[in-house]
Design a protein around this motif. Structure first.
Motif, short mmCIF file in Angstrom:
data_model
loop_
_atom_site.label_atom_id
_atom_site.label_comp_id
_atom_site.label_asym_id
_atom_site.label_seq_id
_atom_site.Cartn_x
_atom_site.Cartn_y
_atom_site.Cartn_z
N GLN A 177 0.82 -1.21 0.00
CA GLN A 177 0.00 0.00 0.00
C GLN A 177 0.86 1.26 0.00
OE1 GLN A 177 -3.40 0.08 2.81
NE2 GLN A 177 -2.54 2.01 3.54
N ALA A 178 0.60 2.14 -0.96
CA ALA A 178 1.25 3.46 -1.03
C ALA A 178 2.76 3.36 -0.91
CB ALA A 178 0.68 4.39 0.05
N LEU A 179 3.35 2.45 -1.70
CA LEU A 179 4.79 2.23 -1.61
C LEU A 179 5.58 3.51 -1.88
CD1 LEU A 179 5.27 -1.23 -3.39
CD2 LEU A 179 5.15 -0.74 -0.94
N GLY A 180 6.60 3.72 -1.07
CA GLY A 180 7.49 4.86 -1.27
C GLY A 180 7.05 6.15 -0.63
N GLY A 181 5.87 6.16 0.00
CA GLY A 181 5.36 7.38 0.61
C GLY A 181 5.19 7.27 2.11
N PRO A 182 4.75 8.32 2.75
CA PRO A 182 4.59 8.31 4.21
C PRO A 182 3.48 7.37 4.68
CG PRO A 182 3.74 10.36 3.27
CD PRO A 182 4.46 9.66 2.17
N ARG A 183 2.54 7.02 3.77
CA ARG A 183 1.45 6.11 4.16
C ARG A 183 1.77 4.67 3.81
NH1 ARG A 183 -3.02 5.95 1.83
NH2 ARG A 183 -2.46 6.92 -0.15
N GLU A 184 3.03 4.38 3.45
CA GLU A 184 3.37 3.02 3.03
C GLU A 184 3.04 2.01 4.13
OE1 GLU A 184 7.39 0.47 2.41
OE2 GLU A 184 7.18 2.22 1.07
N ARG A 185 2.46 0.90 3.67
CA ARG A 185 2.17 -0.20 4.59
C ARG A 185 2.23 -1.50 3.81
NH1 ARG A 185 -3.57 -2.03 7.19
NH2 ARG A 185 -2.76 -3.52 8.71
N VAL A 186 2.90 -2.49 4.35
CA VAL A 186 2.98 -3.81 3.72
C VAL A 186 2.53 -4.84 4.75
CG1 VAL A 186 4.49 -5.53 2.66
CG2 VAL A 186 4.91 -3.09 2.24
N PHE A 187 1.52 -5.64 4.39
CA PHE A 187 1.07 -6.71 5.27
C PHE A 187 0.64 -7.90 4.43
CE2 PHE A 187 -2.60 -4.09 4.41
CZ PHE A 187 -3.67 -4.97 4.27
N THR A 188 0.53 -9.05 5.07
CA THR A 188 0.28 -10.32 4.36
C THR A 188 -0.96 -11.00 4.91
OG1 THR A 188 2.66 -10.59 3.97
CG2 THR A 188 1.27 -12.54 3.72
#
Length: 398
Positions: A177-188
Motif C-alpha cells: 500500500q502506497a509504496l514509497g510514501g509516508p502512508r506506506e504499509r505492507v502486510f500479508t
C-alpha cells in the motif's frame, strides 16, 4: 545548434511527492507553464507557478486536452514509471519523438521487489487495475510468484475471493500500500481469509498455493477447460494443429468454424503479442467461444455468421484454421482474397471434406497428414482400443 526542448515532459511521481523526484523532474515542474495530472498527483506537487489541470475521467478524454497545450511547456504527471501499465504509451502514441521526453520515478515493480526481495526477471507482472482477474488464470500454479496492480483497496478482497474460488485459497497475498510514501504499509494475508484493510493506491505480491487445477504450458490443454457442446477439436489433434499453425510473434489467426474456440484460445495463449478472430455460424456456440476466452482473461474477437461472407472486411490474417464447414466456395474465396504467404491449416473428418482437401492438395501442394487415434476402453472384463474418426489435416502456404 542544440535541439529544441520538447513541449511535453512526462514526470513519474511517487507517493513521496517531491522528495523522491530527481533534479531534472523538479526543474521540469518549476519551468512548466501547464501541469496536468490526476487529482491525487496534483495534491503531491511542491509549490509551482504553472496552471494546474486535472485529468478527466475517462482517461482518453484527457488526451485531446493535453494536446491542446502544444506550444507551451507542459508536464503530464503519471504514477512511478509511466511506461509500466501506465499512461506513458497512451500519451506518446500520437506524438513524434522530438515532442516529448519522460522522467520516470520509482515504479511499483522496483519498489515491490525492494520490499519482497523477488527477482523481477522471473516474476510475471500484471496491471489488474484495468483487467479481469482471469488474466491470471494461466499462471496459477503452486510456487508461482506474481506482482499486480489493483484498482483500489476493495478489489484486493475481491481478488482474494476469486483465488479461493479457483482452488488457491492458501495463496499468500502481500498487500503493498502506497509504496514509497509516508502512508506506506505492507502486510500479508491468506486468500481464503480476505481483508478489508487495503487502501488505494495498492498493489499485491502473490505467492500462489493451493490444490486448484493448474493449466499446462504446452499446446493441447485438457478438453475440460473448454465449455462445449461436442464441437471441439480434441486435445491430441489440437496439439498437432497448433504445431502446424506455428504461431509467431505478433501474428493474427482466423479460426473458421470456431466450435468451442479451443484452437483460437490456445493460439492466444502461445504469446501475448498474438491476436485472433473466431468465426462461428451458430450463435450459441459463438457466445460460448467468447465465454471460454473470457475465462482465461483473453481478448478474442468473435464473429457470428457464415464464412466466407463474414471474412470480408476483416483484418488480413497470418494464419487460417478451418475446423468446420470447409467448402469449395470457402477455399476459392481464400485463394482469391487472402494475401500470399498466409499459412492455412484445414482439418477434415467427413469423406466429402477429405475428398475436397485431397483435390486442393493435388492442385496447391502443401503437406497432407492423416491422423488416426485410438484410446483404451473397457471391453467386457478386459480392455480394447476404441478408434476415433480419422482426421485429414492439410497444411499449405498460400
Amino acid at each position: 545548434m542544440a535541439d529544441a526542448k520538447p513541449w511535453l515532459t512526462i514526470v513519474g511521481l511517487g507517493e513521496d511527492g517531491p522528495e523522491g523526484l530527481s533534479a531534472a523532474s523538479l526543474a521540469a515542474l518549476q519551468e512548466a507553464e501547464v501541469i496536468m495530472g490526476a487529482k491525487r498527483h496534483l495534491g503531491l506537487l511542491p509549490d509551482v507557478t504553472a496552471e494546474l489541470v486535472e485529468w478527466p475521467v475517462p482517461f482518453a478524454d484527457g488526451l485531446a486536452i493535453l494536446n491542446g497545450f502544444k506550444g507551451r511547456q507542459t508536464v503530464a504527471l503519471a504514477s512511478g514509471d509511466p511506461f509500466w501499465h501506465g499512461a506513458g504509451s497512451a500519451i506518446t502514441r500520437a506524438l513524434t519523438p522530438s515532442e516529448w521526453r519522460a522522467l520516470p520515478g520509482s515504479g511499483m515493480l522496483s519498489l515491490a521487489a525492494a520490499r519482497l526481495g523477488w527477482p523481477l526477471e522471473t516474476t510475471p507482472s500484471f496491471g489488474l487495475h484495468a483487467a479481469p482477474f482471469a488474466r491470471l488464470r494461466p499462471h496459477l500454479a503452486s510456487g508461482q510468484r506474481i506482482l499486480a496492480t489493483m484498482r483500489d483497496g476493495e478489489v484486493v478482497n475481491l481478488l482474494a475471493h476469486w483465488l479461493t474460488d479457483q482452488g488457491f485459497g492458501a495463496t499468500q497475498i502481500h498487500v503493498l500500500q502506497a509504496l514509497g510514501g509516508p502512508r506506506e504499509r505492507v502486510f500479508t494475508i491468506r486468500a481464503d481469509e480476505g481483508t478489508n484493510e487495503a487502501a488505494h493506491p495498492v498493489s499485491v505480491g502473490l505467492e500462489i498455493a493451493g490444490d486448484g487445477a493448474s493449466i499446462p504450458l504446452a499446446s493441447g490443454r485438457p478438453d475440460v477447460l473448454f465449455e462445449n457442446d461436442g464441437q471441439i477439436t480434441k486435445r491430441p489433434v489440437r496439439a498437432l494443429t497448433l504445431s502446424a499453425l506455428a504461431p509467431k510473434h505478433g501474428e493474427h489467426l482466423c479460426d473458421i468454424g470456431g466450435g468451442s474456440g479451443s484452437i483460437a484460445i490456445e493460439w492466444l495463449m502461445s504469446h501475448p503479442s498474438l491476436s485472433a478472430t473466431a468465426f462461428e455460424i451458430n450463435p450459441d456456440r459463438a457466445a460460448r467461444i467468447k465465454e471460454n476466452a473470457d475465462s482465461f482473461g483473453l481478448t478474442l474477437n468473435v464473429v457470428s455468421g457464415a464464412a466466407p461472407k463474414t471474412l470480408e472486411g476483416q483484418n488480413a490474417p497470418d494464419a487460417i484454421f478451418i475446423g468446420g464447414g470447409i467448402s469449395e466456395e470457402m477455399l476459392a474465396w481464400i485463394w482469391a482474397n487472402i494475401p500470399a504467404g498466409t499459412r492455412l491449416v484445414a482439418n477434415g473428418v467427413t469423406l466429402e471434406a477429405e475428398a475436397l482437401i485431397a483435390k486442393w492438395h493435388a492442385d496447391k501442394g502443401g503437406d497432407l497428414m492423416r491422423i488416426e487415434l485410438a484410446q483404451s476402453n473397457p471391453l467386457g472384463r478386459k480392455r480394447g482400443w476404441k478408434s476415433s474418426y480419422p482426421i485429414v489435416q492439410w497444411s499449405v502456404t498460400l
